[in-house]
Design an enzyme around this catalytic site. Sequence first.
Site, PDB file in Angstrom:
ATOM      1  N   GLN A  90     -23.985 -19.226  -0.948  1.00 53.47           N
ATOM      2  CA  GLN A  90     -24.792 -19.644   0.202  1.00 53.47           C
ATOM      3  C   GLN A  90     -26.148 -20.172  -0.243  1.00 53.47           C
ATOM      4  OE1 GLN A  90     -23.651 -19.686   3.273  1.00 53.47           O
ATOM      5  NE2 GLN A  90     -25.502 -20.241   4.395  1.00 53.47           N
ATOM      6  N   SER A 115       0.821  -1.211   0.000  1.00 50.81           N
ATOM      7  CA  SER A 115       0.000   0.000   0.000  1.00 50.81           C
ATOM      8  C   SER A 115       0.856   1.263   0.000  1.00 50.81           C
ATOM      9  CB  SER A 115      -0.922  -0.007   1.227  1.00 50.81           C
ATOM     10  OG  SER A 115      -1.859  -1.059   1.141  1.00 50.81           O
ATOM     11  N   GLU A 146      -4.747  -3.399  -6.986  1.00 49.11           N
ATOM     12  CA  GLU A 146      -4.981  -2.069  -7.569  1.00 49.11           C
ATOM     13  C   GLU A 146      -5.228  -1.027  -6.464  1.00 49.11           C
ATOM     14  OE1 GLU A 146      -3.976  -2.472 -10.328  1.00 49.11           O
ATOM     15  OE2 GLU A 146      -5.333  -3.218 -11.846  1.00 49.11           O
TER      16      GLU A 146
END
EC number: 1.3.8.5
Length: 412
Positions: free
Chosen positions: A368, A164, A395
């Site tokens: 689910q 990051s 990204e």
Amino acid sequence: MAWRGCSRLGAQLRRSPSWPQVLGRRRIVSCIDPSAGLTEEQKEFQKVAFDFAAKEMAPHMAEWDEKEICPVETMQKAAQLGFGGIYVKPDVGGSGLSRLDTSVIFEALSTGCTSTTAYLSIHNMCAWMIDTFGNEEQRHKFCPSLCSMEKFASYCLTEPGSGSDAASLITSAKRKGDTYVLNGSKAFISGGGDTDVYVVMCRTGGSGPKGISCLVLEKGTPGLSFGKKERKVGWNSQPTRAVIFEDCAVPVTSRLGAEGQGFSIAMKGLNGGRINIASCSLGAAHASVLLAQDHLTIRKQFGEPLASNQYLQFRLAEMATRLVAARLMVRNAAQALQEEREDAIALCAMAKLFATDECFTICNQALQMHGGYGYLKDYAVQQFMRDIRVHQILEGTNEVMRMIVAKSLLQE
């Protein structure tokens, strides 16, 4: 395994339409129609992309995932349709389409194989960076073969110690006369080792973003090597490796833009990359809604189809609502980026944050709804869920997207 149900019921469900069959007939409920609001021209190339996804990708996506096959020939077929350089200028082989057009195409392709489409989006970003920031010689050297996908590209920003915090990267490029000597490594590089062209962010100056430049390397450069192929939860149709530089001699003529411009180039590439990866998430979520819709109609419990259960009706409605809201955000951001509006960076971050979060929720809920069957690799819904989980990380993580949006709101 009791949770798989009785053999007769299992046989019934296994006779239900496969994902390629569902995608091939593309029964789209009007309220989630992805062509809503598009021009006739956009609807045409959207149809081309949907058809390609149904015929060339969906029948193979499970095999590509299971055997970790990178479908080079399929991607080259996609390039023949103009999908190798969608927003690259036509004079170097690109299609010259807009950011919104690109989003529409990637969403449609992603319904056929999200992992493969995600790599296509990264390849397109690299081609655009060379087209936009390269000189005429660089553009004509690299872009035609990238747009035809005769050659494939990788984007090299992330390092083992800088994810990051990309501006803290330490891969160095020391200038010696007419060459840079490149040392360091990059991590989690899509296509690494298999691709031909590497767009590399490296440090040519002091600390911080202004010390970063952008170099383009070709496979086979002495000193360029690759780590082991990573074993991943999803994205298995594209290889991921570390890219390692050991005294790589790179001509100064391989630099994109000026020295110190690399971080700006990287971030401008990522603004579009965030729209692209969000669009891939939309395709996976759209596919998952259709799969859930089919399953609720076919599967019976307590003597009635699951579609008769109001709770599941409400959940399906929520999934559809999230999908349409995410699509509108992504397309709005794509338009802002195309128009180079001042709010485009924040809108791209918002769209990436919202779409990747919400689309993962949609895919997970669709799984689910399938119950135990959703956890079997015979059912496509689990692959869509696995493939888009990483979209919340790459990204720029979604935590970083929040930082970008907050900064935009709080700056003077």
